[in-house]
Write a protein that holds these residues in place. Sequence first.
Motif, PDB file in Angstrom:
ATOM      1  N   GLU A   1      21.346  -1.035  25.906  1.00 24.76           N
ATOM      2  CA  GLU A   1      20.390  -1.874  25.166  1.00 24.76           C
ATOM      3  C   GLU A   1      19.021  -1.837  25.845  1.00 24.76           C
ATOM      4  N   LEU A   2      18.003  -1.579  25.037  1.00 25.03           N
ATOM      5  CA  LEU A   2      16.614  -1.591  25.517  1.00 25.03           C
ATOM      6  C   LEU A   2      15.776  -2.398  24.538  1.00 25.03           C
ATOM      7  N   THR A   3      14.793  -3.099  25.058  1.00 20.81           N
ATOM      8  CA  THR A   3      13.896  -3.823  24.162  1.00 20.81           C
ATOM      9  C   THR A   3      12.929  -2.833  23.510  1.00 20.81           C
ATOM     10  N   GLU A   4      12.415  -3.222  22.344  1.00 20.54           N
ATOM     11  CA  GLU A   4      11.492  -2.319  21.658  1.00 20.54           C
ATOM     12  C   GLU A   4      10.217  -2.131  22.494  1.00 20.54           C
ATOM     13  N   SER A   5       9.840  -3.136  23.273  1.00 16.81           N
ATOM     14  CA  SER A   5       8.666  -2.979  24.136  1.00 16.81           C
ATOM     15  C   SER A   5       8.903  -1.895  25.174  1.00 16.81           C
ATOM     16  N   ALA A   6      10.123  -1.836  25.711  1.00 15.43           N
ATOM     17  CA  ALA A   6      10.447  -0.801  26.692  1.00 15.43           C
ATOM     18  C   ALA A   6      10.362   0.579  26.062  1.00 15.43           C
ATOM     19  N   LEU A   7      10.822   0.682  24.805  1.00 11.53           N
ATOM     20  CA  LEU A   7      10.793   1.974  24.125  1.00 11.53           C
ATOM     21  C   LEU A   7       9.367   2.414  23.812  1.00 11.53           C
ATOM     22  N   MET A   8       8.505   1.461  23.472  1.00  8.34           N
ATOM     23  CA  MET A   8       7.147   1.808  23.081  1.00  8.34           C
ATOM     24  C   MET A   8       6.214   1.965  24.282  1.00  8.34           C
ATOM     25  N   ARG A   9       6.718   1.631  25.469  1.00  3.31           N
ATOM     26  CA  ARG A   9       5.865   1.732  26.666  1.00  3.31           C
ATOM     27  C   ARG A   9       5.471   3.187  26.937  1.00  3.31           C
ATOM     28  N   HIS A  10       6.436   4.067  26.883  1.00  5.34           N
ATOM     29  CA  HIS A  10       6.180   5.510  27.006  1.00  5.34           C
ATOM     30  C   HIS A  10       7.065   6.188  25.967  1.00  5.34           C
ATOM     31  N   ALA A  54      23.283  12.626  24.308  1.00  2.00           N
ATOM     32  CA  ALA A  54      24.020  13.863  24.579  1.00  2.00           C
ATOM     33  C   ALA A  54      25.273  13.589  25.397  1.00  2.00           C
ATOM     34  N   LEU A  55      25.234  12.521  26.197  1.00  2.00           N
ATOM     35  CA  LEU A  55      26.424  12.137  26.956  1.00  2.00           C
ATOM     36  C   LEU A  55      27.488  11.502  26.060  1.00  2.00           C
ATOM     37  N   GLY A  56      27.025  10.941  24.908  1.00  2.00           N
ATOM     38  CA  GLY A  56      27.943  10.228  24.025  1.00  2.00           C
ATOM     39  C   GLY A  56      27.741   8.735  24.056  1.00  2.00           C
ATOM     40  N   VAL A  57      26.725   8.297  24.757  1.00  2.00           N
ATOM     41  CA  VAL A  57      26.436   6.867  24.877  1.00  2.00           C
ATOM     42  C   VAL A  57      25.652   6.407  23.653  1.00  2.00           C
ATOM     43  N   ALA A  58      25.947   5.211  23.138  1.00  2.00           N
ATOM     44  CA  ALA A  58      25.214   4.651  21.997  1.00  2.00           C
ATOM     45  C   ALA A  58      23.964   3.928  22.496  1.00  2.00           C
ATOM     46  N   ILE A  59      22.967   3.780  21.592  1.00  2.00           N
ATOM     47  CA  ILE A  59      21.700   3.145  21.948  1.00  2.00           C
ATOM     48  C   ILE A  59      21.438   2.003  20.971  1.00  2.00           C
ATOM     49  N   ALA A  60      21.070   0.838  21.520  1.00  2.00           N
ATOM     50  CA  ALA A  60      20.727  -0.324  20.687  1.00  2.00           C
ATOM     51  C   ALA A  60      19.345  -0.823  21.085  1.00  2.00           C
ATOM     52  N   VAL A  61      18.578  -1.283  20.069  1.00  2.00           N
ATOM     53  CA  VAL A  61      17.278  -1.881  20.332  1.00  2.00           C
ATOM     54  C   VAL A  61      17.461  -3.385  20.307  1.00  2.00           C
ATOM     55  N   ASP A  62      17.204  -4.026  21.453  1.00  2.00           N
ATOM     56  CA  ASP A  62      17.450  -5.462  21.597  1.00  2.00           C
ATOM     57  C   ASP A  62      16.246  -6.254  21.109  1.00  2.00           C
ATOM     58  N   ASP A  63      16.511  -7.487  20.630  1.00  2.00           N
ATOM     59  CA  ASP A  63      15.453  -8.424  20.217  1.00  2.00           C
ATOM     60  C   ASP A  63      14.469  -7.762  19.261  1.00  2.00           C
ATOM     61  N   PHE A  64      14.995  -6.967  18.350  1.00  2.00           N
ATOM     62  CA  PHE A  64      14.108  -6.225  17.454  1.00  2.00           C
ATOM     63  C   PHE A  64      13.265  -7.193  16.616  1.00  2.00           C
ATOM     64  N   GLY A  65      11.980  -6.893  16.516  1.00  2.00           N
ATOM     65  CA  GLY A  65      11.069  -7.709  15.722  1.00  2.00           C
ATOM     66  C   GLY A  65      10.262  -8.688  16.530  1.00  2.00           C
ATOM     67  N   THR A  66      10.623  -8.891  17.804  1.00  2.00           N
ATOM     68  CA  THR A  66       9.878  -9.856  18.634  1.00  2.00           C
ATOM     69  C   THR A  66       8.709  -9.208  19.365  1.00  2.00           C
ATOM     70  N   LEU A  68      20.303  -1.950  15.648  1.00  2.00           N
ATOM     71  CA  LEU A  68      19.216  -2.911  15.850  1.00  2.00           C
ATOM     72  C   LEU A  68      19.834  -4.279  16.064  1.00  2.00           C
ATOM     73  N   LYS A  69      19.401  -4.974  17.100  1.00  2.00           N
ATOM     74  CA  LYS A  69      19.900  -6.316  17.355  1.00  2.00           C
ATOM     75  C   LYS A  69      18.837  -7.318  16.907  1.00  2.00           C
ATOM     76  N   ILE A  70      19.240  -8.215  15.997  1.00  2.00           N
ATOM     77  CA  ILE A  70      18.320  -9.186  15.407  1.00  2.00           C
ATOM     78  C   ILE A  70      18.193 -10.364  16.369  1.00  2.00           C
ATOM     79  N   ASP A  71      16.950 -10.686  16.744  1.00  2.00           N
ATOM     80  CA  ASP A  71      16.732 -11.737  17.730  1.00  2.00           C
ATOM     81  C   ASP A  71      17.215 -13.084  17.208  1.00  2.00           C
TER      82      ASP A  71
END
Length: 732
Positions: A605-614, A627-639, A655-658
């Motif tokens: 889980e990563l926040t959308e701010s972390a994703l948009m930082r770089h 590629a490893l097989g790990v799933a990715i979720a965006v936490d607190d989406f929309g905040t 997407l995780k709804i805040d």
Amino acid sequence: MHRCGGHPTRTGEVGVLPAPAPPRPVETVTVPRSVVVPAPGAPVSRRDVPTAVALDTARVSRAVVHAATVRVDVAVLVVTVDDAGTRIRWGNAGVERLLGHATGDLLGTPVDRLLPEPPPGGLATLFRRERSVTTDLRARTRTGELVDVTVLCTPSSDAGVWTLSAWPARSDAERALADSAAAHERRFTTLTERSPVPTLLSEHGMRLAHVNDAFCRLTGRQAEELLGTGWLASVHPEDVEALVDTAAAVLDGGSGDVRARLLRTPGEERSCLLRFSHLETPGVGSGFVATIEDVTDRLAFEARLAHQATHDPLTGLPNRTRLAEYVAERFVPGTRDGLACLFLDVDDFKVVNDSLGHPAGDQLLVQVARRLRAVVRPTDLVVRFGGDEFVVVCEDVGEADAVSLGRRISTALAAPVQLGGVSVGVRVSVGVTVQTPAHLTPDELVRDCDIAMYQAKAEGKGRVSVLDHASRAAAREKLQLVADLRTAVDTRAITLAYQPVVQTASLRPVGVEALARWDHPTRGPIGPAVFVPLAEESGLVDALGLLVLDEACRQTAAWDDALGLAAPRYVHVNVSALQLDEHLPPLVAATLARHEVGAERICIELTESALMRHPERAASVLADLRALGVAIAVDDFGTGYSSLGHLRQLPVDCLKIDRSFVAELSAGHPEITRAVVALAAGLGLDSVAEGVETEEQARMLTELGATHLQGYGIARPMDGDSTTAWFAERAR
């Protein structure tokens, strides 16, 4: 190697100087007109005496004057070596007595006509600038007969001029004795004379009996000038006493080292290390042998390294290392001695770097350094602490003086700086601290002025602020909390709680979110909203993130053993934006492998701010994780801020709804939640609604199409064992 003392007894050996002769009658010398030196101050006509001729005449005449002091019972010649060859320029009456030549007949004669059988290596081996040379040769008499002579060739103080003395060679018996006596010395000479290590030898007291060529080259002097006590003239006057003391101590036995400066030529010094060892000569007394190491270049290199280690290469100012040394040298714990520190930070320096480029930023820092040095006292220390931060340390000042200096610095730096054709105004935030008895270490003093600087920034930048007690207490409390957090991470006192995630339609549990918890031993529970940012600020976030990932994988493996197919199918693990780099995928892979957990069991889980930082780096890291097989979720989406265009391109699964949007459902505002759910559905992603507390919220989320639910209304966060029981019960 030159040997002094005694009559010259050796023959056939190059490099041996006879001893000074006893007082002797002085021969009446007639100096030829061609070598007459004009009287001091006498007018010299350029037309009559060209300059080069005058110089030649002068140097030969000086040699003649010196030769006049040579004993009259030997033949003496003055010889010059230049482009015209090796020629005889003057001779005394002894030449006629020894060889029969009238001195006037020899003027201008090449030396090889008088000495037709040169020594091995040629006549050049006779004419050495470093020292006198003695050898046995055959000389041609006026009648053409060749006679054996001993020749001593001594360099003049003028370049290209030598005095050549000759006397009858010794008898066979004398030569045999001399050869025997010289045999031992030749071995010593072979070892030392050509050695590249400058060497001295005293057979008795401070008077030198030998010096080798390397020492002559080191001092730029001839051996004759250095023998006896002449060598002390090559020692820097300030170092003579220490050197003599060391040598005198060695004369009593043992060895000793001393560092001294040797004077090579006027104005040139060489730093040398002299190593003395005691030497006892039977029948003579105590002396010493000394080797000299020229350490000038090494010391200069070490000085450059030391300067580089303690100075900033961009501004030339001392750096943090030098600051720590400087303050420690002057800091007396528990006193109030007027030691003040001013911590400066250039406001909005990042704007300069981002808008005008790093070269402009460097130019600005150089200008700031130059102005700082100009405004402080010569005795104050100006340090580049790092980045755009500087520190000024002053002695013997009170708080009012330090604040006044801070204001003068602000005024001096406020003048615009031209950077790439742009006029840039400089503002600095200045924190001031003066040592008090409360400061127990030098670090505390520097740290307090750093805190005061942040206090100045918090008050609006461009200010001068004196550290207040409240800020100091808060900073120290934070520092203690960081230390406690480091201990908690090291001892795995940070624990995980697990909150279940269920499918919306069936309410069937499918996974959990791992939530870090810190139960402080004295302060009680401290929430992640406090200690996670603290970990990010203090550089502990990597260690904390590794602990959470490792514990989550360990618990997943434990659930598999306990519950089998009823175990949570995946675990959401939160990752800080600071962990989102190329090191994260291999770290995840290694942790999964260590616990033998499949990659599909972990959702990062990563926040959308972390994703948009770089965004570009985030896309690369997430691709490696996928590629490893790990799933990715965006936490607190929309905040936070996010680009929907980037979101579509990122390899995201959920997407995780805040919880704040979920809470609005009860107030009749489902708009944002509906939009997020629709966006996830449109992109083919799962949606997890967080903070579900009531059945009504669950019903509305079901109607909106959210695929998963999480919140107190489903289950509270639990420890590992309780989670095992919770899942086991629902598997029945």
